[in-house]
Scaffold this motif. Structure first.
Motif, PDB file in Angstrom:
ATOM      1  N   UNK A 377       0.795  -1.050  -0.052  1.00 34.67           N
ATOM      2  CA  UNK A 377      -0.010   0.004  -0.249  1.00 34.67           C
ATOM      3  C   UNK A 377       0.754   1.282   0.081  1.00 34.67           C
ATOM      4  N   UNK A 378       0.672   2.143  -1.085  1.00 42.40           N
ATOM      5  CA  UNK A 378       1.565   3.276  -1.075  1.00 42.40           C
ATOM      6  C   UNK A 378       0.582   4.358  -1.155  1.00 42.40           C
ATOM      7  N   UNK A 379       1.197   5.634  -0.712  1.00 42.52           N
ATOM      8  CA  UNK A 379       0.317   6.817  -0.674  1.00 42.52           C
ATOM      9  C   UNK A 379       1.164   7.985  -1.106  1.00 42.52           C
ATOM     10  N   UNK A 380       0.496   8.791  -2.031  1.00 43.70           N
ATOM     11  CA  UNK A 380       1.183   9.752  -2.406  1.00 43.70           C
ATOM     12  C   UNK A 380       1.080  11.222  -1.320  1.00 43.70           C
ATOM     13  N   UNK A 381       2.315  11.572  -0.890  1.00 47.05           N
ATOM     14  CA  UNK A 381       2.159  12.531   0.341  1.00 47.05           C
ATOM     15  C   UNK A 381       2.265  13.816   0.004  1.00 47.05           C
ATOM     16  N   UNK A 382       2.801  14.216  -1.179  1.00 46.71           N
ATOM     17  CA  UNK A 382       3.047  15.576  -1.695  1.00 46.71           C
ATOM     18  C   UNK A 382       2.081  16.209  -2.623  1.00 46.71           C
ATOM     19  N   UNK A 383       1.977  17.381  -2.417  1.00 47.80           N
ATOM     20  CA  UNK A 383       1.172  18.410  -3.366  1.00 47.80           C
ATOM     21  C   UNK A 383       1.820  19.333  -4.113  1.00 47.80           C
ATOM     22  N   UNK A 384       1.913  19.316  -5.728  1.00 46.02           N
ATOM     23  CA  UNK A 384       2.616  19.754  -6.276  1.00 46.02           C
ATOM     24  C   UNK A 384       2.466  21.296  -6.550  1.00 46.02           C
ATOM     25  N   UNK A 385       3.333  22.112  -6.673  1.00 45.38           N
ATOM     26  CA  UNK A 385       3.079  23.491  -6.864  1.00 45.38           C
ATOM     27  C   UNK A 385       2.183  24.044  -7.752  1.00 45.38           C
ATOM     28  N   UNK A 386       2.253  23.213  -9.010  1.00 47.41           N
ATOM     29  CA  UNK A 386       1.575  23.687 -10.132  1.00 47.41           C
ATOM     30  C   UNK A 386       0.092  23.462  -9.963  1.00 47.41           C
ATOM     31  N   UNK A 387      -0.205  22.676  -9.114  1.00 48.66           N
ATOM     32  CA  UNK A 387      -1.659  22.381  -8.565  1.00 48.66           C
ATOM     33  C   UNK A 387      -2.144  23.274  -7.718  1.00 48.66           C
ATOM     34  N   UNK A 388      -1.429  24.164  -6.941  1.00 46.76           N
ATOM     35  CA  UNK A 388      -1.880  24.933  -5.849  1.00 46.76           C
ATOM     36  C   UNK A 388      -1.472  26.184  -6.212  1.00 46.76           C
ATOM     37  N   UNK A 425     -12.175  31.435  -7.721  1.00 49.26           N
ATOM     38  CA  UNK A 425     -11.782  30.086  -8.426  1.00 49.26           C
ATOM     39  C   UNK A 425     -10.395  29.833  -8.076  1.00 49.26           C
ATOM     40  N   UNK A 426      -9.414  30.669  -7.758  1.00 47.34           N
ATOM     41  CA  UNK A 426      -8.165  30.399  -6.982  1.00 47.34           C
ATOM     42  C   UNK A 426      -8.221  29.522  -5.581  1.00 47.34           C
ATOM     43  N   UNK A 427      -9.241  30.411  -4.944  1.00 48.10           N
ATOM     44  CA  UNK A 427      -9.678  29.755  -3.525  1.00 48.10           C
ATOM     45  C   UNK A 427     -10.148  28.392  -3.504  1.00 48.10           C
ATOM     46  N   UNK A 428     -11.155  28.031  -4.528  1.00 52.52           N
ATOM     47  CA  UNK A 428     -11.776  26.914  -4.717  1.00 52.52           C
ATOM     48  C   UNK A 428     -10.613  25.701  -4.911  1.00 52.52           C
ATOM     49  N   UNK A 429      -9.674  26.034  -5.977  1.00 50.69           N
ATOM     50  CA  UNK A 429      -8.709  25.181  -6.033  1.00 50.69           C
ATOM     51  C   UNK A 429      -7.806  24.966  -4.883  1.00 50.69           C
TER      52      UNK A 429
END
Length: 504
Positions: A377-388, A425-429
């Motif tokens: 079982x693997x889990x992605x722990x990071x959030x990439x900058x271009x998505x935030x 829209x940016x806040x929703x993202x």
């Protein structure tokens, strides 16, 4: 059968040693608290013990991974929460600034606070965990946004569509704001089969200043089609008549020499191009008349001065392994996907392939950092900058800061009002990123509880399998000591008899 004295002595010693061995085994069991001391004592118990110990070690490593993941996610959650706070405050400021009763000085104060919030975004984007930038994907040593002047030249590849263009208010033309300003005049734009460049004879890019009267009014397309580049703002301006004929996507390639504080680090957001200098041989042709460049994603038409066996190829074909094209005679094919060079039959096997330099594309991809938090079982722990912290978010904020200082009051009021929707829209993202992260953190809590239970269960099973019952061991030890002492007493009576005793 005649029983001799030596036979009695030998049997006595043999039995005494057996008793001593049993006593020693029980003493070792009591001292170590373990049922067995060697695998040969009980192979089944030993095998089961090894398996349970392995389970415990694995469980411990999974717990360490979960702890590391929670630490990473906690830093990420804090940064995302701060980004949400920044967006909320910017929205409040836009509402305040859009009031027609606000004077110039009050608007300047609004603009100044927005600038400070923009600078705080830099700090949030560069949040770190143990010295690693949490939003940087695999490139954890590279900042998301520059916080100082950086003398770095980067070639950037990007694409956009007509939906991302905006219509000018002063006329009906359209423009697209590049993510960077003050770019080099080597910019190239590709629209379908039309290749635009600065000074192009048919498809031309003209560099303009925002102060030029015709900066936002490129000529109607005719024999020549023209795009205006406003260098200081990074805007590409298209005539309305040309806009209606554009087929998506629009590809753009440009160079940026030097970055200022607050600008995005392009390696996290765009495909970039690196120049690979060879200055000599890359190898010799093998039996299949091939040699590898050692890199993938080769940029089209980027190889400079290629010779094979000292001869210049008749043609250099850029393609892919799936296109079915093979070089003939003295042609050469470059597989842009794999970096494989294939020479035509006009070149001899073993000929040296020499190249001055070529360019390779660094593709922007999903860089998910996966931790194994339990078996399989693997889990992605990071959030990439271009998505935030998106390119659009930074572009909208920069545009707002610029307009506050340059627009008249009426137009600025409209601009601030229109900005509300974009900020929402940016806040929703950002909230979407936060929700996704929160669900993972909740799952980690469940995994942590299960790992703790597994640790207790494995430890109990291990104890049941290999730990001795001390009460039983002490009883057996006392019994064996009595037996051993009795054997010593009996042996003493046998050994004390000598020849003289028999002669009496």
């Amino acid at each position: 059968m005649r029983v001799t004295n030596s036979m009695l002595s030998n049997n006595m010693l043999l039995n005494m040693n057996k008793n001593l061995k049993k006593l020693n085994s029980l003493e070792n069991t009591f001292a170590t608290g373990k049922k067995i001391q060697l695998p040969s004592d009980n192979p089944i118990v030993a095998g089961k013990s090894l398996k349970l110990r392995t389970n415990l070690y694995e469980n411990g490593q999974y717990k360490t991974n979960v702890d590391d993941a929670e630490s990473w996610m906690s830093i990420t959650e804090s940064a995302i929460d701060n980004v949400n706070g920044i967006m909320a405050r910017m929205r409040d400021l836009c509402v305040t600034g859009s009031s027609e009763t606000l004077g110039k000085s009050e608007r300047e104060k609004v603009g100044e606070e927005i600038k400070q919030l923009r600078e705080q975004l830099v700090q949030e984007s560069n949040a770190t965990n143990a010295g690693r930038y949490v939003f940087a994907g695999y490139k954890t040593d590279k900042k998301i946004m520059f916080d100082a002047n950086v003398n770095q030249k980067t070639k950037i590849m990007d694409e956009f569509g007509t939906k991302e263009m905006e219509q000018l208010k002063v006329n009906d033309n359209y423009f697209y704001k590049l993510p960077y300003s003050n770019i080099e005049n080597t910019i190239k734009v590709k629209i379908g089969a039309e290749d635009y460049s600065v000074g192009g004879l048919v498809y031309n890019i003209v560099e303009k200043s925002s102060s030029d009267s015709d900066a936002y009014d490129p000529p109607v397309p005719g024999a020549m089609k023209t795009i205006h580049l406003i260098k200081e703002t990074g805007e590409l301006v298209f005539n309305e008549a040309q806009y209606t004929t554009i087929t998506d996507p629009i590809e753009v390639e440009y160079e940026k020499d030097g970055f200022k504080p607050g600008e995005l680090n392009p390696i996290h957001y765009f495909d970039t191009v690196d120049t690979v200098t060879i200055g000599g041989s890359v190898g010799v042709l093998d039996a299949s008349n091939q040699v590898s460049l050692g890199n993938i994603d080769i940029k089209e038409d980027s190889i400079n001065t290629i010779t094979i066996g000292g001869a210049v190829p008749g043609a250099v074909i850029y393609g892919k392994s799936t296109d079915g094209i093979s070089p003939v005679l003295n042609e050469v094919k470059i597989d842009m996907d794999t970096g494989m060079i294939t020479a035509g039959p006009g070149f001899a096997v073993g000929a040296s392939v020499d190249i001055d330099y070529y360019e390779k594309i660094n593709r922007i991809e999903d860089e998910n950092i996966d931790y194994e938090v339990s078996k399989n079982t693997k889990m992605t722990i990071n959030t990439q900058a271009r998505n935030l912290i998106t390119v659009d978010m930074i572009g909208d904020i920069d545009r707002l800061v610029h307009n506050i200082g340059n627009m008249d009051q009426q137009n600025l009021t409209e601009e601030l009002s229109s900005m509300l929707t974009k900020i929402d829209n940016h806040s929703k993202n950002a909230l979407k990123c936060q929700a996704g992260l929160g669900s993972k953190m909740n799952r980690l809590d469940l995994i942590t509880a299960r790992l703790e239970n597994d640790k207790i269960n494995y430890t109990q099973l291990k104890s049941d399998n290999e730990d001795a019952d001390l009460a039983e061991t002490i009883t057996k030890l006392k019994t064996q000591q009595t037996i051993y002492e009795a054997s010593l007493s009996a042996g003493a009576k046998i050994i004390q008899l000598s020849l003289v005793d028999f002669m009496r």
